[in-house]
Design a protein around this motif. Structure first.
Motif, mmCIF file in Angstrom:
data_model
loop_
_atom_site.group_PDB
_atom_site.id
_atom_site.type_symbol
_atom_site.label_atom_id
_atom_site.label_comp_id
_atom_site.label_asym_id
_atom_site.label_seq_id
_atom_site.Cartn_x
_atom_site.Cartn_y
_atom_site.Cartn_z
ATOM 1 N N VAL A 98 37.879 71.205 27.966
ATOM 2 C CA VAL A 98 37.617 70.039 28.799
ATOM 3 C C VAL A 98 38.853 69.706 29.639
ATOM 4 C CG1 VAL A 98 35.912 69.059 27.212
ATOM 5 C CG2 VAL A 98 38.317 68.417 26.978
ATOM 6 N N ARG A 99 38.606 69.088 30.787
ATOM 7 C CA ARG A 99 39.686 68.635 31.675
ATOM 8 C C ARG A 99 39.469 67.156 31.969
ATOM 9 N NH1 ARG A 99 40.886 67.490 36.952
ATOM 10 N NH2 ARG A 99 42.935 68.180 37.716
ATOM 11 N N PRO A 100 40.435 66.292 31.615
ATOM 12 C CA PRO A 100 40.268 64.861 31.870
ATOM 13 C C PRO A 100 40.048 64.561 33.350
ATOM 14 C CG PRO A 100 42.110 65.234 30.378
ATOM 15 C CD PRO A 100 41.691 66.585 30.904
ATOM 16 N N ARG A 101 39.117 63.650 33.630
ATOM 17 C CA ARG A 101 38.883 63.211 35.005
ATOM 18 C C ARG A 101 39.319 61.767 35.213
ATOM 19 N NH1 ARG A 101 33.119 62.556 37.747
ATOM 20 N NH2 ARG A 101 32.568 64.140 36.204
ATOM 21 N N PHE A 102 39.016 60.898 34.228
ATOM 22 C CA PHE A 102 39.527 59.536 34.310
ATOM 23 C C PHE A 102 39.502 58.894 32.933
ATOM 24 C CE2 PHE A 102 34.955 58.880 35.059
ATOM 25 C CZ PHE A 102 34.671 57.739 34.309
ATOM 26 N N THR A 103 40.226 57.786 32.811
ATOM 27 C CA THR A 103 40.201 56.999 31.586
ATOM 28 C C THR A 103 39.763 55.582 31.913
ATOM 29 O OG1 THR A 103 42.511 56.294 31.765
ATOM 30 C CG2 THR A 103 42.075 58.340 30.558
ATOM 31 N N SER A 104 39.127 54.941 30.944
ATOM 32 C CA SER A 104 38.715 53.548 31.062
ATOM 33 C C SER A 104 39.158 52.833 29.794
ATOM 34 C CB SER A 104 37.197 53.455 31.233
ATOM 35 O OG SER A 104 36.786 52.113 31.383
ATOM 36 N N VAL A 105 39.862 51.723 29.940
ATOM 37 C CA VAL A 105 40.479 51.052 28.801
ATOM 38 C C VAL A 105 39.859 49.680 28.569
ATOM 39 C CG1 VAL A 105 42.637 50.205 27.794
ATOM 40 C CG2 VAL A 105 42.651 52.256 29.237
ATOM 41 N N LEU A 106 39.439 49.437 27.326
ATOM 42 C CA LEU A 106 39.072 48.105 26.867
ATOM 43 C C LEU A 106 40.285 47.533 26.155
ATOM 44 C CD1 LEU A 106 37.037 45.819 26.180
ATOM 45 C CD2 LEU A 106 36.490 47.114 24.098
ATOM 46 N N ASP A 107 40.899 46.512 26.727
ATOM 47 C CA ASP A 107 42.136 45.938 26.185
ATOM 48 C C ASP A 107 41.854 44.518 25.694
ATOM 49 O OD1 ASP A 107 44.642 45.058 25.545
ATOM 50 O OD2 ASP A 107 45.586 45.733 27.395
ATOM 51 N N LEU A 212 38.903 53.036 43.369
ATOM 52 C CA LEU A 212 37.857 53.335 42.398
ATOM 53 C C LEU A 212 37.954 52.403 41.199
ATOM 54 C CD1 LEU A 212 38.157 57.224 42.433
ATOM 55 C CD2 LEU A 212 36.407 55.851 43.557
ATOM 56 N N ASP A 213 36.880 52.358 40.410
ATOM 57 C CA ASP A 213 36.887 51.612 39.161
ATOM 58 C C ASP A 213 37.564 52.453 38.083
ATOM 59 O OD1 ASP A 213 35.520 49.262 40.005
ATOM 60 O OD2 ASP A 213 33.645 50.390 40.022
ATOM 61 N N ALA A 214 37.535 51.936 36.866
ATOM 62 C CA ALA A 214 38.189 52.529 35.697
ATOM 63 C C ALA A 214 39.677 52.225 35.761
ATOM 64 C CB ALA A 214 37.907 54.022 35.561
ATOM 65 N N THR A 215 40.491 52.985 35.080
ATOM 66 C CA THR A 215 41.906 52.669 34.963
ATOM 67 C C THR A 215 42.780 53.722 35.627
ATOM 68 O OG1 THR A 215 41.493 51.506 32.892
ATOM 69 C CG2 THR A 215 43.770 52.130 33.368
ATOM 70 N N THR A 216 42.636 54.949 35.201
ATOM 71 C CA THR A 216 43.472 56.033 35.715
ATOM 72 C C THR A 216 42.605 57.249 35.985
ATOM 73 O OG1 THR A 216 45.378 55.255 34.428
ATOM 74 C CG2 THR A 216 45.459 57.517 35.237
ATOM 75 N N TRP A 217 42.863 57.904 37.116
ATOM 76 C CA TRP A 217 42.114 59.095 37.495
ATOM 77 C C TRP A 217 43.048 60.292 37.569
ATOM 78 C CZ3 TRP A 217 36.802 59.415 38.787
ATOM 79 C CH2 TRP A 217 36.114 58.194 38.727
ATOM 80 N N PHE A 218 42.470 61.472 37.358
ATOM 81 C CA PHE A 218 43.206 62.729 37.454
ATOM 82 C C PHE A 218 42.536 63.562 38.552
ATOM 83 C CE2 PHE A 218 43.508 60.966 33.257
ATOM 84 C CZ PHE A 218 44.870 61.024 32.997
ATOM 85 N N PRO A 219 42.871 63.266 39.813
ATOM 86 C CA PRO A 219 42.126 63.860 40.932
ATOM 87 C C PRO A 219 42.499 65.309 41.189
ATOM 88 C CG PRO A 219 43.944 62.562 41.763
ATOM 89 C CD PRO A 219 43.931 62.356 40.271
ATOM 90 N N GLN A 220 41.588 66.015 41.839
ATOM 91 C CA GLN A 220 41.916 67.326 42.401
ATOM 92 C C GLN A 220 42.914 67.090 43.531
ATOM 93 O OE1 GLN A 220 38.587 69.771 43.873
ATOM 94 N NE2 GLN A 220 39.883 70.322 45.608
ATOM 95 N N VAL A 221 43.782 68.063 43.768
ATOM 96 C CA VAL A 221 44.779 67.937 44.829
ATOM 97 C C VAL A 221 44.670 69.124 45.775
ATOM 98 C CG1 VAL A 221 47.243 67.895 45.380
ATOM 99 C CG2 VAL A 221 46.383 66.605 43.415
#
Length: 297
Positions: A98-107, A212-221
């Motif tokens: 798997v390759r991470p695409r984004f994270t979403s955090v419930l804090d 974008l929504d969510a917290t952190t993204w790991f975009p293609q470059v």
């Protein structure tokens, strides 16, 4: 906030000594959350099969429901590393699959849960590898709402589902970004572009930078190079685009191509004329300085 270990007689995983993170965090109102250092789960997404879900054993917290493989983080462990580790322990997710695409955090201040949404890059079949699962299954996206879902996952699922088709990409004006820092780049333009390429590997971009929504993204470059920098070697993670003529034209062409494929495109440049052309092509804009602040100057 109170931290307590599992109650006497409560089942524990037979995976060696109890980790310090394996404890309940109890709020002043009485709600309890698993994971002294927070928790994380992996949403593995395969467009052809759906999302990997775990049917939780009856004795577990919210037993009988369907949710994501996951669990308590270890002290000092990143959410991504913890989510993948837990998914390996609970569902046999192979390394590199798997390759991470984004994270979403419930804090919740006293406790946090991070959902790591990752694309399947090497298809695999899950394996029940601990006693916490009744079943593991690839569930088509349209069928997930029909299942009895873990309350936390059920609450977050509408947002996560809406983001599954969002695939951001940065189209970077290498000459502009490199030229914004007077570090002697003009002495060897290809080497300067190479240093930028290497720093972009594994880029984690704040959601606000990409709109974008969510917290952190790991975009293609896509790194667009021109002139002497065209000798830059290819990279496994970074797409190197070599401009045949003007770099600006190549950047706009790449933005148009990716936008036509439905990608969420952000062009990185501080050149105002190029910014206007990129916006006309449907791309968002991120300045060279903003990118450098993200990856570290």
């Amino acid at each position: 906030m109170t931290v307590v270990p599992p109650a006497a007689g409560e089942p524990r995983r037979p995976l060696g000594p109890l980790n310090p993170g394996d404890a309940w965090v109890i709020a002043d109102t009485g709600e309890k959350y698993w994971g002294r250092f927070g928790a994380a789960g992996l949403l593995a997404y395969d467009p052809s099969r759906g999302v990997l879900l775990q049917h939780r054993v009856a004795w577990s917290h919210f037993g009988g429901t369907w949710g994501l493989p996951g669990g308590a983080l270890h002290e000092g462990e990143s959410a991504i590393r913890g989510a993948v580790r837990e998914a390996q322990e609970e569902a046999g997710v192979p390394d590199g699959s798997v390759r991470p695409r984004f994270t979403s955090v419930l804090d919740l201040d006293i406790w946090s849960y991070t959902t790591v949404v990752a694309d399947v890059v090497e298809p695999f079949e899950p394996v029940i590898s601990d006693p916490e699962s009744v079943a593991l299954a690839w569930v088509p996206v349209d069928e997930i709402d029909a299942l009895p879902l873990h309350p936390g996952f059920g609450e977050s699922w509408p947002l996560l589902r809406s983001l599954l088709d969002v695939r951001p990409v940065l189209v970077i004006d290498a000459a502009n970004v490199v030229g914004s820092v007077p570090d002697g780049w003009w002495k060897d333009r290809a080497a300067a572009a190479g240093r930028l390429r290497d720093r972009l590997a594994g880029l984690a971009a704040p959601a606000d930078d990409l709109g974008l929504d969510a917290t952190t993204w790991f975009p293609q470059v896509s790194l667009v190079v021109e002139g002497q920098a065209r000798s830059l070697a290819d990279d496994d993670e970074i797409v190197v685009v070599r401009a045949d003529a003007g770099g600006d034209d190549a950047i706009v062409d790449e933005a148009v191509r990716l936008t036509s494929l439905g990608r969420a495109v952000t062009v990185v440049t501080s050149d105002r004329a190029l910014q206007s052309r990129a916006e006309a092509a449907g791309a968002r804009i991120l300045s060279a300085r903003a990118l450098l602040n993200t990856i570290g100057r």
